[in-house]
Design an enzyme around this catalytic site. Structure first.
Site, PDB file in Angstrom:
ATOM      1  N   HIS A  88       0.824  -1.212   0.000  1.00  0.00           N
ATOM      2  CA  HIS A  88       0.000   0.000   0.000  1.00  0.00           C
ATOM      3  C   HIS A  88       0.852   1.254   0.000  1.00  0.00           C
ATOM      4  CE1 HIS A  88       0.241   1.090   4.377  1.00  0.00           C
ATOM      5  NE2 HIS A  88       0.251  -0.211   4.596  1.00  0.00           N
ATOM      6  N   ASP A 119       5.941   1.624   6.834  1.00  0.00           N
ATOM      7  CA  ASP A 119       4.617   1.017   6.650  1.00  0.00           C
ATOM      8  C   ASP A 119       3.852   1.880   5.638  1.00  0.00           C
ATOM      9  OD1 ASP A 119       2.171  -0.250   6.858  1.00  0.00           O
ATOM     10  OD2 ASP A 119       1.764   0.448   8.891  1.00  0.00           O
ATOM     11  N   GLU A 151      -5.118   2.000   2.431  1.00  0.00           N
ATOM     12  CA  GLU A 151      -5.082   0.806   3.278  1.00  0.00           C
ATOM     13  C   GLU A 151      -5.302   1.162   4.735  1.00  0.00           C
ATOM     14  OE1 GLU A 151      -3.129  -2.343   5.817  1.00  0.00           O
ATOM     15  OE2 GLU A 151      -2.753  -0.196   5.685  1.00  0.00           O
ATOM     16  N   GLU A 152      -4.715   2.280   5.172  1.00  0.00           N
ATOM     17  CA  GLU A 152      -4.750   2.648   6.590  1.00  0.00           C
ATOM     18  C   GLU A 152      -6.138   3.053   7.068  1.00  0.00           C
ATOM     19  OE1 GLU A 152      -2.473   1.900   8.406  1.00  0.00           O
ATOM     20  OE2 GLU A 152      -0.530   2.102   7.435  1.00  0.00           O
ATOM     21  N   ASP A 169       3.621  -6.163   3.497  1.00  0.00           N
ATOM     22  CA  ASP A 169       3.273  -5.074   4.410  1.00  0.00           C
ATOM     23  C   ASP A 169       4.237  -5.063   5.587  1.00  0.00           C
ATOM     24  OD1 ASP A 169       1.903  -2.918   5.503  1.00  0.00           O
ATOM     25  OD2 ASP A 169      -0.079  -3.810   5.209  1.00  0.00           O
ATOM     26  N   HIS A 195       3.462   3.328  12.471  1.00  0.00           N
ATOM     27  CA  HIS A 195       2.452   4.374  12.614  1.00  0.00           C
ATOM     28  C   HIS A 195       2.986   5.570  13.406  1.00  0.00           C
ATOM     29  CE1 HIS A 195      -1.423   1.990  11.496  1.00  0.00           C
ATOM     30  NE2 HIS A 195      -0.385   1.592  10.798  1.00  0.00           N
TER      31      HIS A 195
END
Length: 354
Positions: free
Chosen positions: A68, A181, A213-214, A236, A321
Site C-alpha cells: 500500500h 509502513d 489501506e490505513e 506489508d 504508525h
C-alpha cells in the site's frame, strides 16, 4: 547491508508525501519507475497503480504482488481564530507518540506548510495524567489569524503528515524513517521487478501499490477487482514487539519474514502458509510466526469474487504508525531474497501449482 541503490529507493519512497486519500506523489513515482523498467501500467479509479510483466504462455494465470502507498496522517477539520488547525486522524495513531512532532500540511493548491503539534511543558501538567486525544490536539503552522491561514490556502479537508527523515543507523544494520509502513513493500516490489525483468515466468506478474489501506484497505478491493488475480501476495509492515529485549514477544527484528498465520481480517490459507515456509527454508531465509489483531490488504483481497488465494509476505518494524519507525536491513534483504525465490519456484510449478 543494503547497497546505495537500494537505500536510495527506500529513502525516496519513505520521504514522499502520501497520507490516505492523497497518494498521488507516490503513485507518480511508481509509474515512472515501472515505465523505466519497461512495464505497462494500469490504474483503478481510486488511484491504485500496478504494472504488468506478461508471460509468453497463452492464457497465463495472474499473480498480484501488492503493497500500500498511503501512510497514516491527518485531515484538517477546523481552522481556529488564531490560525492554528484541528484535525481528524487518517489511520491509527498512538496519541502518546504525537505531541511536539513536526508536521507538514498540503493545501488543495499543492502548497506545503511546515508546523508542529502543540505540547504543554511539564510544569503545566503537574497533577495531571490525562492523555490528549488526536481530536483535541492543536496543529500550529505559525499563522497569526484564521484569515492569514485562509489567505495562505489552508482549507477544511487539507491533509497532513508527521515528518520523519530517513537515517541509516549502526553502519547500515538498522534504518530509521517515517512511512516504512508500507513504502518498504513498494520498494520490494521494485526490487523484485529488477531481479525478474529478464526471467521468463509461467504467469503474468502484476506488481503495484494500493491506496487507502490505513483507513480500511479500500484500494485493495478496487485494484484486485481490476487485475482479478489467481494468487495475490501482500507485502506489508507489521509491529515488532521486541523493544524490551524479550525474545518471547512476537515480531523480532532480525528474525526475518513473518509467517502471518492469522490476523483480524484473514485466516491464512494453510496450503499457502506451508508453501511459504517450504520456499523460505529452501532459500535459506529466516522466518518467524506472527499473529495480529490488525489486518492488511489481504483481508479484502481474499474475499473478492468467489475468493482469491492470498498470502501475506510481511516484515516487522518497531514504532510503526509513527514518524520514527525502525527497520532491520537484513530482514529487508531476506524478504527480497524470499520473494524472488518464491516467484521463480511458483513459475516452475514443481512445489505449488496455480
Amino acid at each position: 547491508m543494503l547497497n546505495k541503490e537500494e537505500l536510495k529507493t527506500l529513502e525516496e519512497l519513505t520521504q514522499l508525501y502520501g497520507p490516505s486519500g492523497d497518494e498521488q506523489l507516490v503513485k507518480e513515482y511508481l509509474k515512472d519507475r515501472y515505465q523505466e523498467l519497461g512495464f505497462e501500467t494500469l490504474e483503478d479509479n481510486l488511484g491504485s497503480v500496478v504494472c504488468v510483466k506478461k508471460s509468453k504462455k497463452e492464457n497465463a494465470k495472474k499473480v498480484l504482488l501488492l503493497a500500500h502507498m498511503d501512510e497514516v496522517g491527518f485531515m484538517v477539520c477546523k481552522i481556529l481564530e488564531n490560525g492554528a488547525v484541528m484535525v481528524l486522524p487518517l489511520g491509527g495513531h498512538n496519541n502518546q507518540a504525537l505531541l511536539s512532532n513536526r508536521v507538514l500540511l498540503k493545501t488543495q493548491k499543492g502548497d506545503y506548510y511546515k508546523g508542529l503539534i502543540n505540547a504543554l511543558p511539564p510544569h503545566l501538567l503537574q497533577g495531571k495524567d490525562y492523555i490528549t486525544q488526536v481530536g483535541e490536539m492543536i496543529f500550529d503552522f505559525g499563522f497569526t489569524s484564521k484569515k492569514e491561514a485562509m489567505d495562505a490556502g489552508v482549507r477544511i479537508g487539507d491533509s497532513l503528515i508527521c515528518e520523519g527523515p530517513f537515517v541509516v543507523l549502526n553502519e547500515g544494520k538498522r534504518l530509521l524513517s517515517k512511512a516504512f509502513d508500507d513504502r518498504l513493500g513498494l520498494a520490494l516490489g521494485l526490487e523484485v521487478l529488477k531481479e525478474l525483468k529478464d526471467v521468463e515466468l509461467d504467469f503474468d506478474l502484476y506488481v503495484g501499490g494500493s491506496v487507502q489501506e490505513e483507513v480500511g484497505c479500500r484500494g485493495a478491493l478496487t485494484s484486485s477487482y481490476m487485475v482479478h488475480p489467481d494468487l495475490a501476495i501482500v507485502v506489508d509492515c507489521s509491529p515488532a514487539r521486541d523493544s524490551s529485549g524479550n525474545k518471547s514477544e512476537l515480531g523480532q527484528l532480525g528474525e526475518g519474514v513473518l509467517i502471518r498465520v492469522t490476523d483480524g481480517s484473514m485466516i491464512a490459507f494453510r496450503d499457502l502458509i506451508a508453501y511459504q515456509v517450504d520456499c523460505l527454508e529452501r532459500a535459506e531465509v529466516k522466518y518467524q510466526y506472527f499473529f495480529s489483531p490488525g489486518g492488511t490488504d489481504a483481508g479484502n483481497i481474499h474475499k473478492q469474487f468467489d475468493g482469491i488465494k492470498t498470502l501475506t509476505f510481511c516484515l516487522c518494524a518497531r514504532n510503526i504508525h509513527t514518524p520514527s519507525t525502525l527497520l532491520d536491513a537484513e530482514d529487508y534483504l531476506s524478504a527480497k531474497k524470499g520473494l524472488v525465490f518464491m516467484l521463480k519456484d511458483l513459475s516452475e510449478g514443481k512445489h505449488y501449482k496455480l
